[in-house]
Design an enzyme around this catalytic site. Structure first.
Site, PDB file in Angstrom:
ATOM      1  N   ASP A   1      15.023 -24.669   0.143  1.00  0.00           N
ATOM      2  CA  ASP A   1      14.687 -23.943  -0.984  1.00  0.00           C
ATOM      3  C   ASP A   1      13.361 -24.135  -1.226  1.00  0.00           C
ATOM      4  OD1 ASP A   1      14.416 -21.656  -2.766  1.00  0.00           O
ATOM      5  OD2 ASP A   1      16.495 -22.257  -3.825  1.00  0.00           O
TER       6      ASP A   1
ATOM      7  N   GLU B   1       7.650 -22.730  -0.335  1.00  0.00           N
ATOM      8  CA  GLU B   1       6.757 -21.785  -0.413  1.00  0.00           C
ATOM      9  C   GLU B   1       5.528 -22.548  -0.303  1.00  0.00           C
ATOM     10  OE1 GLU B   1       9.885 -19.852  -1.412  1.00  0.00           O
ATOM     11  OE2 GLU B   1       8.980 -21.344  -2.578  1.00  0.00           O
TER      12      GLU B   1
ATOM     13  N   ASP C   1      15.421 -14.513  -4.717  1.00  0.00           N
ATOM     14  CA  ASP C   1      16.343 -14.286  -6.131  1.00  0.00           C
ATOM     15  C   ASP C   1      16.208 -12.781  -6.413  1.00  0.00           C
ATOM     16  OD1 ASP C   1      16.487 -17.114  -5.903  1.00  0.00           O
ATOM     17  OD2 ASP C   1      14.863 -17.375  -7.156  1.00  0.00           O
TER      18      ASP C   1
END
Length: 919
Positions: free
Chosen positions: A510, A513, A586
């Site tokens: 997770d 990015e 999300d």
């Protein structure tokens, strides 16, 4: 995972809390936290230009070189020539590379070219050009593929692909073209002029931009196109990309490709989310084509409405697009199709087909931020058993660690992690733990200490280890662009290094990015420095890709090279499909986010990433029971099927919302488990061809215009059509069934004509689903605790007959976990029903490998849809014995009515050739 204020963990130390208190309140998506085009100088400059107003480029010094066409691009506006090279690859692929000629006034550095994305054997598939055609003055053309040629116009520069045999005018019958509107612009590296300011400021952040402007802009036109698709990741209820500029378009931003941690994202926005794939597909009645630009810097892409360049004479026979990148080079690919599956296969021949997942990974996953402790894990696991609901994987989020240090376990909450995993494994279940890229800057943390000593972190502009803020507080980030550091990272997943892990533990990446809470736009500054002096701006969109790659390779190493990994990643780039699954991030528990999940997953599949899904139920918020049930019913068909929720939401395991809702969610999950043989066969197909598991209708029905922008229904493989229910209290739904063949309702067994829209009453127990006439779908109808406990169970074949009373289908089986299938250890059968006979035959190619795979599994039931009820007997000719045949229910559930003919207990081995005749 969410952003800081929504996800403030209970044990975060004082400095992190102080930082959050001093930061702007973040409670939902705020557009002012992120740059728009007008705040992004390269985008603003490019968007302000009018067609054909830049000094024109011309082509000179055309020659054959290195197996392709080489030339120079010159104009009055550039200080050094640009080098152009065109290459042709097998299967209908044209590659265009444009970079600066570094031999003239050498720049201070080279421009970044993205490594490790294209397959290493690509050059082996290059077709060497032996001659050029110049039948038209000022043009060079050459063969590209059967029916297609590439055409280079010299002055002004334009590159196009057209159909051959289209006449002497080289601009006729084109399918793709570049620079048709003269918008190509290449900002060259140069020295800074006195008094010139290169810095860029956004909010409280300053980007030093030490190498100055270096953007590239190009226009690409898709001819004979009705729609364009692709360039994920964006949230839109439209499958086709809506125009962002031109007549009839309100003020709109371009589609942004810049990987960002965007929590509670808007469901209708061109804003970029967690991943970026700069690949666009066009489709029309005549053909399908694709354009892929291998560039990992920020991109902004406009889709231009007809008339954008000439409102008095709009051309609706083509779709023009404008591509704007902050840095890099032109390394672009034109894919000629001509069909949808051809374009997808051409793209995945460049970036790789999806990896074959372990079989457990395509079953149901249960996740929450966070299951509190080992007792909570045991209770959730027992709850599934108590309520007769299968599941395969239980997930742990960041709270399982010791103080947000990855590769550790909280000694109080998870004191016996190996025993915990062992108890799950006894039921055939697995566990997934989260491992993010931010490493806690704690001198007592072994990982930080080692990375610091080795110099393995990304550096800031002054050469120090970059220090940003994330869940663990002050953090640094591995320079994962460096192959040496990827190798180091992969070693951390060995059982010796990852204490408390077992062979049944898998990984979730997770925040990759990367997410940086105090960074510009919640990510890493663009002027931080990577391996080889590469600025972060140049590699940003691929950072998560390299992190995903290193993690997946770590699990492969852990298994001795012969155990398939499972790694879920939030960030992605072109080629991520080779390393595992992704999800849509999300999302929120509302009906709009349920609806938008389908085109998001479909778009990922079109761009290579078939193993994807959305958080079932929505990550944020508390879904009402009806929404949660409908989400499970749609989510049961996502290629990646996971329930997940934020820690502030109410618990929503499938048995917590009342007995009736439990029954409905159980039924949805059972649907997925019954279809696992079909899904596994489809994952085998996509691993070979790249064609996605979950497909837009137009991929299967490319000539049916009614399918081109249908985002509410979707195909699972070629055989099943699914229509979601996306509105609260919906009582009926209209479903367009494409094609000329009929479709069978999988609840009732009733056939419906194709090529028309049907209205159906909506029931609470399922969503409309249909099997295409002429197909055979393998299923398993016995439900166990997990998929691995179904491995020896018998199969059911559902045969949906077409008007000729014929059908065919496939079944693929291997051990579900190893790479032995690459050496031939698998069973692959083709079933054909024709002229009253059902035959099973092997479709293994010759010389597939020496390893063998055996199975004693049998077919215990064959369900015929559309077979005349006069059939009385089923004769197994290969064994000269009979099996019972009688009316029966389509799906073996309580209350089902007899709508089909069922052959019971033929007990035919899936590994054998055999023939069954209906008399």
């Amino acid at each position: 995972m969410a952003s800081p204020a929504n996800r403030a963990p209970p044990h975060l130390h004082f400095l992190v809390l102080l930082f959050l208190l001093l930061s702007p309140s973040i409670t939902a998506w705020k557009k002012d936290e992120f740059r728009n085009c007008n705040q992004t100088p390269f985008c603003k400059r490019a968007r302000s230009r009018k067609p054909n107003t830049l000094p024109p480029l011309s082509v000179s010094d055309v020659s054959l070189s290195d197996g392709g066409l080489a030339a120079r691009l010159i104009s009055s506006d550039i200080s050094r020539p640009l080098l152009l090279h065109l290459s042709v690859y097998h299967g209908g692929i044209l590659r265009l590379k444009i970079d600066e000629d570094s031999s003239v006034d050498p720049p201070s550095r080279s421009r970044f070219q993205v490594p490790d994305v294209l397959l290493p054997d690509l050059n082996d598939r290059r077709l060497w050009l032996s001659r050029l055609s110049s039948s038209s003055p000022g043009f060079s053309s050459f063969y590209l593929a059967d029916g297609f040629e590439a055409v280079l116009r010299h002055d002004p520069f334009e590159l196009s692909v057209r159909r051959t045999g289209s006449g002497s005018d080289p601009t006729q019958d084109r399918i793709l073209s570049l620079n048709s509107h003269g918008l190509f612009d290449f900002e060259q590296l140069r020295s800074k002029n006195d008094g010139e300011e290169w810095e860029e400021r956004f909010r409280s952040h300053t980007d030093s931009r030490p190498y100055g402007p270096q953007s590239i802009t190009l226009d690409v036109s898709f001819h004979d196109a009705d729609f364009v698709y692709g360039i994920p990741e964006h949230a839109s209820t439209s499958l086709a990309l809506r125009p962002t500029r031109g007549p009839g378009v309100d003020d709109s931003e371009p589609y942004r490709l810049f990987n960002l941690d965007v929590f509670e994202y808007l469901h209708e926005s061109p804003f970029g989310l967690y991943g970026s794939i700069p690949f666009m597909i066009s489709h029309g009645e005549r053909s399908t084509a694709g354009f892929f630009w291998l560039n990992s810097a920020e991109m902004q892409i406009d889709v231009l409405a007809p008339g954008w360049d000439d409102p008095e004479s709009p051309d609706d026979r083509r779709i023009d697009t404008l591509w704007m990148s902050e840095a890099g080079v032109v390394d672009a690919f034109f894919l000629v199709g001509p069909g949808p599956k051809d374009v997808i296969q051409q793209y995945t021949s460049l970036t790789g087909t999806p990896s074959m997942p372990p079989e457990f990974a395509i079953a149901y996953h249960q996740c929450r931020w966070n299951y509190r402790d080992e007792e909570d894990v045991a209770a959730v696991d027992a709850g599934f058993d108590e309520h007769d609901i299968p599941y395969d994987v239980l997930w742990l989020d960041i709270e399982h660690t010791d103080g947000k240090r990855y590769f550790t376990w909280d000694p109080v909450l998870f004191p016996n992690p190996e025993e915990m995993q062992k108890k799950l494994a006894e039921k055939g279940r697995k566990m997934v733990t989260i491992v993010d890229p931010h490493i806690k800057r704690d001198d007592s943390f072994f990982l930080h200490k080692e990375a610091t000593e080795k110099g393995y972190y990304v550096k800031d502009g002054s050469g120090r280890d970059y220090d940003g803020w994330c869940w663990s507080g002050s953090s640094s980030y591995p320079d994962i662009l460096n192959p040496e550091i990827r190798e180091w990272w992969s070693e951390k997943f060995s059982l010796q290094n990852y204490k408390g892990s077992t062979p049944t533990l898998y990984i979730w990446n997770d925040m990759n990015e990367p997410s940086v809470f105090n960074g510009p736009e919640v990510t890493m500054p663009r002027d931080t420095v990577h391996y080889g002096g590469i600025e972060h701006r140049e590699v940003h969109n691929a950072y998560g890709y390299y992190f995903h790659m290193a993690t997946a390779n770590g699990l492969v190493k852990r298994g001795g090279g012969n155990v398939r990994p499972f790694v879920l990643s939030r960030a992605f780039f072109a080629g991520s499909q080779r390393y595992g699954a992704v999800w849509t991030g999300d999302n929120t528990a509302d009906w709009d986010h349920l609806r938008v999940s389908v085109p998001m997953v479909l778009t990922l599949g079109l761009t290579g990433i078939t193993f994807s899904g959305a958080d079932v139920g929505g990550f944020f918020g508390n879904p009402e029971p009806e929404l949660l049930v409908r989400w499970y019913q749609v989510g049961a068909y996502y290629p990646f099927f996971r329930g997940h929720a934020h820690h502030d939401t109410r618990r929503r395991e499938p048995w917590l919302l009342g007995e009736r809702n439990t029954a409905l969610m159980r039924e949805a999950i059972h649907t997925r488990y019954s279809l696992l043989p079909y899904y596994y066969t489809l994952f085998r197909e996509t691993s070979v061809t790249g064609v996605p598991v979950m497909r837009p209708l137009w991929v299967e029905f490319p000539n049916d215009k009614e399918t081109y922008n249908n985002a509410d229904a979707f195909m699972i493989g070629s055989n099943l059509l699914i229509q979601g229910i996306y509105e609260e209290g919906q009582k009926s739904v209209s479903v367009y069934l494409p094609g000329k063949q009929s479709w069978y309702n999988l609840k009732t067994g009733v056939g419906y004509a194709g090529g028309m829209t049907h209205k159906f009453d909506v029931s609470e127990d399922c969503i409309p689903s249909f099997q295409r006439a002429g197909t055979i779908v393998p299923r398993r109808e016995r439900f166990r605790r997990s998929s691995s406990q179904m491995v020896n169970d018998p199969y059911t074949l559902v045969i949906a007959l077409n008007s000729s009373l014929a059908a065919e289908g496939e079944l693929y089986v291997d051990d579900g976990k190893s790479y032995d299938f690459e050496q031939g250890a698998y069973i692959h059968r083709r079933f054909i029903f024709s002229n009253g006979k059902l035959t099973s035959s092997s479709i293994r190619p010759a010389n597939v490998g020496e390893k063998k795979f055996s199975s004693d599994c049998v077919i215990e039931r064959i369900i015929f849809l559309g077979l005349p009820h006069g059939a009385k007997r089923a004769l197994i000719e290969t064994e000269n014995r009979e099996a019972d045949i009688e009316p029966g229910p389509l799906i073996l559930r309580a209350g089902s009515s007899p709508t089909a003919l069922v052959v019971r207990k033929p007990n035919l081995r899936i590994a054998d050739d055999w023939t069954l005749k209906i008399l």
